[in-house]
Design an enzyme around this catalytic site. Sequence first.
Site, mmCIF file in Angstrom:
data_model
loop_
_atom_site.group_PDB
_atom_site.id
_atom_site.type_symbol
_atom_site.label_atom_id
_atom_site.label_comp_id
_atom_site.label_asym_id
_atom_site.label_seq_id
_atom_site.Cartn_x
_atom_site.Cartn_y
_atom_site.Cartn_z
ATOM 1 N N LYS A 1 -51.740 27.620 -46.855
ATOM 2 C CA LYS A 1 -50.443 27.172 -46.346
ATOM 3 C C LYS A 1 -50.330 25.654 -46.421
ATOM 4 O O LYS A 1 -51.140 24.934 -45.852
ATOM 5 C CB LYS A 1 -50.244 27.618 -44.905
ATOM 6 C CG LYS A 1 -48.858 27.258 -44.396
ATOM 7 C CD LYS A 1 -48.482 28.067 -43.195
ATOM 8 C CE LYS A 1 -48.763 27.266 -41.942
ATOM 9 N NZ LYS A 1 -48.345 28.001 -40.751
ATOM 10 N N THR B 1 -45.122 26.358 -46.876
ATOM 11 C CA THR B 1 -45.117 27.347 -47.943
ATOM 12 C C THR B 1 -46.515 27.942 -48.057
ATOM 13 O O THR B 1 -47.502 27.220 -47.978
ATOM 14 C CB THR B 1 -44.746 26.664 -49.269
ATOM 15 O OG1 THR B 1 -43.565 25.904 -49.040
ATOM 16 C CG2 THR B 1 -44.495 27.677 -50.357
ATOM 17 N N VAL B 2 -46.583 29.247 -48.252
ATOM 18 C CA VAL B 2 -47.881 29.911 -48.335
ATOM 19 C C VAL B 2 -48.138 30.364 -49.764
ATOM 20 O O VAL B 2 -47.277 30.972 -50.396
ATOM 21 C CB VAL B 2 -47.950 31.124 -47.380
ATOM 22 C CG1 VAL B 2 -49.349 31.739 -47.403
ATOM 23 C CG2 VAL B 2 -47.588 30.699 -45.968
ATOM 24 N N ASP C 1 -43.655 31.580 -32.516
ATOM 25 C CA ASP C 1 -42.804 32.100 -33.589
ATOM 26 C C ASP C 1 -43.167 33.561 -33.891
ATOM 27 O O ASP C 1 -43.460 33.924 -35.029
ATOM 28 C CB ASP C 1 -42.940 31.223 -34.833
ATOM 29 C CG ASP C 1 -41.797 31.453 -35.829
ATOM 30 O OD1 ASP C 1 -40.820 32.153 -35.459
ATOM 31 O OD2 ASP C 1 -41.883 30.947 -36.947
ATOM 32 N N GLY D 1 -42.029 29.609 -44.893
ATOM 33 C CA GLY D 1 -41.672 29.712 -43.485
ATOM 34 C C GLY D 1 -41.213 28.369 -42.964
ATOM 35 O O GLY D 1 -41.152 27.388 -43.703
#
Length: 724
Positions: free
Chosen positions: A435, A421-422, A532, A417
């Site tokens: 994350k 990064t997850v 978001d 995202g």
Amino acid sequence: MGAIILITQLFLLILPSPTKVAESANIALPGCRDSCGEVSIPYPFGIGPSCSMSEAFELSCSITNLTTIPYRYSAVILNISLSLGQLRAAMPISSKCYNSTTKLISIWEADLIDTPYRFNHEKNKFVVIGCNTVGYLNFTVNQNYSYFGGCVSGCDRPESLSDVSCSGIGCCQTSIPKGTSYIRFWFDENFLNSEVYSFSPCVHSMLTEEDGFAFNTSYITTQQLLDQNTSIVIDWFIGNTTCDSAQTNKSYYACKSDYSICLNSNSGPGYLCNCSDGYEGNPYLQGGCQDIDECTNQNPCSMDGKCHNLPGSYKCSCPFGKRIKHNDGRDCELHLSLLIGSCASIVAISFLGFGTYMVHERRKLSKLEEKYFQEYGGWTLLKKIQSDQGFGFTIFTKRQVEQATNNFDSANIIGRGGQGTVYRGTLRDEMVAIKKCKIVNESKKKEFGKEMIILSQINHKNIVKLLGCCLEVEVPILVYEFVQNGTLFNYIRRKNEGSHISLSLRLMIAYESADALAYLHFSASPPIFHGDVKSANILLDENYMAKVSDFGASILVPADEAELVTFVQGTCGYLDPEYLQTCQLTNKSDVYSFGVVLLELLTGKPVIDFDAPEEERSLSSRFLVAIKKKKMHDLLDDEIKGDDMKVIMEVANLAKKCLNMKAEERPTMKEIAQELDRIRKLKQHLWGQVYNSHEMEPLLGETSHDAGYFGRDKEAEESIAFGR
Ligand SMILES: *[C@@H]1O[C@H](CO)[C@@H](O)[C@H](O)[C@H]1NC(C)=O
Ligand SMILES: *[C@@H]1O[C@H](CO)[C@@H](O)[C@H](O)[C@H]1NC(C)=O
Ligand SMILES: *[C@@H]1O[C@H](CO)[C@@H](O)[C@H](O)[C@H]1NC(C)=O
Ligand SMILES: *[C@@H]1O[C@H](CO)[C@@H](O)[C@H](O)[C@H]1NC(C)=O
Ligand SMILES: *[C@@H]1O[C@H](CO)[C@@H](O)[C@H](O)[C@H]1NC(C)=O
Ligand SMILES: *[C@@H]1O[C@H](CO)[C@@H](O)[C@H](O)[C@H]1NC(C)=O
Ligand SMILES: *[C@@H]1O[C@H](CO)[C@@H](O)[C@H](O)[C@H]1NC(C)=O
Ligand SMILES: *[C@@H]1O[C@H](CO)[C@@H](O)[C@H](O)[C@H]1NC(C)=O
Ligand SMILES: *[C@@H]1O[C@H](CO)[C@@H](O)[C@H](O)[C@H]1NC(C)=O
Ligand SMILES: *[C@@H]1O[C@H](CO)[C@@H](O)[C@H](O)[C@H]1NC(C)=O
Ligand SMILES: *[C@@H]1O[C@H](CO)[C@@H](O)[C@H](O)[C@H]1NC(C)=O
Ligand SMILES: *[C@@H]1O[C@H](CO)[C@@H](O)[C@H](O)[C@H]1NC(C)=O
């Protein structure tokens, strides 16, 4: 020959003294004396026949020094050890002394044959003292009278003597065989050298506890050992069988206590009982073995560890930021994973005082790790965790997080995202989403710990729970609850093959997401704006329950109105046009984005379509055009096209209000949640029922929001009461 020859049996006696109050309970049978003088008398020993296990263990304690017991041996007992199966007794020294006219002889024997006693062969030594002397020991191993041994002690001048040790000059020593049950001392008459009696009047032989004996040349030059006693160690045991056969006859089995074990005797035919590891007391009595509280005396844990007693054992717990080293279970090592579940540990830590604790912690982090930790406000967070019981939040170490994700293996990536990064990972046997944030703006770093505190307190069933973070790294790492079935985006864009989401389900997901956002806006303190909102940030669990995610780096509403939030975030296609102009994120920005999510739920279309004509490129403008042209039906997702149009139009109407260009004219998240709840229930109500047109009030008309709209949200209030 005026020799006095004293050959006598060794009598077992016990030192007399007034009755002593029992120090530790449960060592003797009830109603029996448990000590005599300084000597405690544990069962199977006892004074009187009903207090001892058998005749062999019957002792007598008297105010006179010499009280024999009616058995075949007798001695003064100095100490009894239950756990070793030994006792210490006094034993006379055998001597021969000379002067020109007289020979003084006192020779002793001791007979333990047919008793449950043996001379300990490891702790006792046969010692001979004298000049030019051969001392003998006749002994019996079990029932055989056939052995003798001895040693030679030489010296013919006083100058040759030395105090150093018992090594052949004036003193010799030898060991006795295992299982010795009878001993008798004697001297070789022929060897006795009357020429040395001018300076060495006596020769002595004895069995003595090696540890308690030190040779001294004055023993040779004086008569001081004449008529003295030494102490010896005697092994005792129960019965005349091994453990295996003793255990077959339970009523005669001596190890009566729970948590006791049986050991075959080392020196005789019987057995001994002992308490199991972690227990102490008298294994020969029922309930005699008691748990040892390992924590009372010296702390077996490392200096900063806290000891907790357990039945038969103990465990150590470590202060905040440390954990047990796996290999020994005693030492604490640095570990910033703070398992806050246990209130006890929190209470314990509070005693340490935060100041010293912090100093301590700081020392253990590497310089670089410490730098990061400090920059991200780790100490503030730690302090908060420490002061706040039930604060279900963990500061993980770098190593833990690396292990959980297999060193951030790309195979574990479950999402990328704008914020990071997850990864999928396993921490403490639980699936988690980890994350790794993108670089954080320097000026925001210090806020990070503070934000973590706020975010960690968010507790709503439709919001992905933040479980912890890792701060000792260059970019912070956040650890979230793992949500099984991926994003709403994947479902409505058909990336999840074969999944069908009905209108009712869509309404439910919409309602739950709206409720979560309303909670963030109105129930969190301070309010949190997501910043978001999009279908990719709404996760679904295995029951299609919606969970709003990725508000981790959302901007906290400044307490001071002057402090305007000034950087743009969000995702194209969802961005509030007013926010783009003013650069001011408000709760209404989230409302706009949520309107787009509603459109996605209705249409299943991408939010940006670059192939479309310019005015229809974004889903929101395409939708507004379709509404105007009354062609909404064409835009609908095929899956719901046949469904209830009135309900669909209500949702469309709501979405339209969310997408209002003027922020202040958009409904609040709370109003949206209530409206969606109403529509959702309406849909359920319609199911199989006659349609009732009276329930179709104008959307968000004056009648639908009543007083108390902005009142406290009871459900949210309940769910924020975290902890246990
Ligand atoms: C008991 O022993 C002490 C010293 O060991 C002695 O003085 C005393 O006379 C003894 N008593 C008896 C009755 O033997
Ligand atoms: C030595 O022990 C005997 C009995 O074992 C006792 O009668 C005597 O008093 C003791 N002697 C000393 C000096 O303790
Ligand atoms: C008896 O043994 C115990 C434990 O070994 C010891 O602490 C105590 O000092 C001993 N007492 C005597 C009189 O030797
Ligand atoms: C009995 O247990 C104690 C404590 O565990 C131990 O020190 C002792 O050596 C044991 N006794 C025997 C005879 O093994
Ligand atoms: C020798 O010993 C006996 C008994 O102790 C004593 O009566 C006698 O006086 C002693 N003789 C000499 C010469 O010391
Ligand atoms: C000791 O044993 C030896 C050898 O068996 C024997 O000759 C001697 O008579 C025994 N001495 C005593 C005092 O029993
Ligand atoms: C005595 O010793 C002999 C020879 O060492 C052995 O055969 C015998 O079994 C022993 N007897 C006992 C009762 O130990
Ligand atoms: C030997 O005994 C004498 C007299 O009892 C004493 O003064 C001396 O300290 C002892 N020596 C040692 C090494 O114990
Ligand atoms: C063991 O002891 C029992 C009773 O105490 C006795 O009857 C038996 O004969 C003994 N067995 C041996 C081998 O000594
Ligand atoms: C247990 O042992 C005792 C004495 O040795 C005996 O009288 C009794 O019958 C035995 N019991 C069993 C069940 O073997
Ligand atoms: C960090 O934020 C400050 C103001 O908050 C801004 O001036 C600066 O450009 C930002 N830096 C980065 C790298 O975003
Ligand atoms: C969730 O995912 C699992 C496997 O990933 C799948 O078996 C299950 O059907 C999914 N559940 C829903 C509600 O989609």
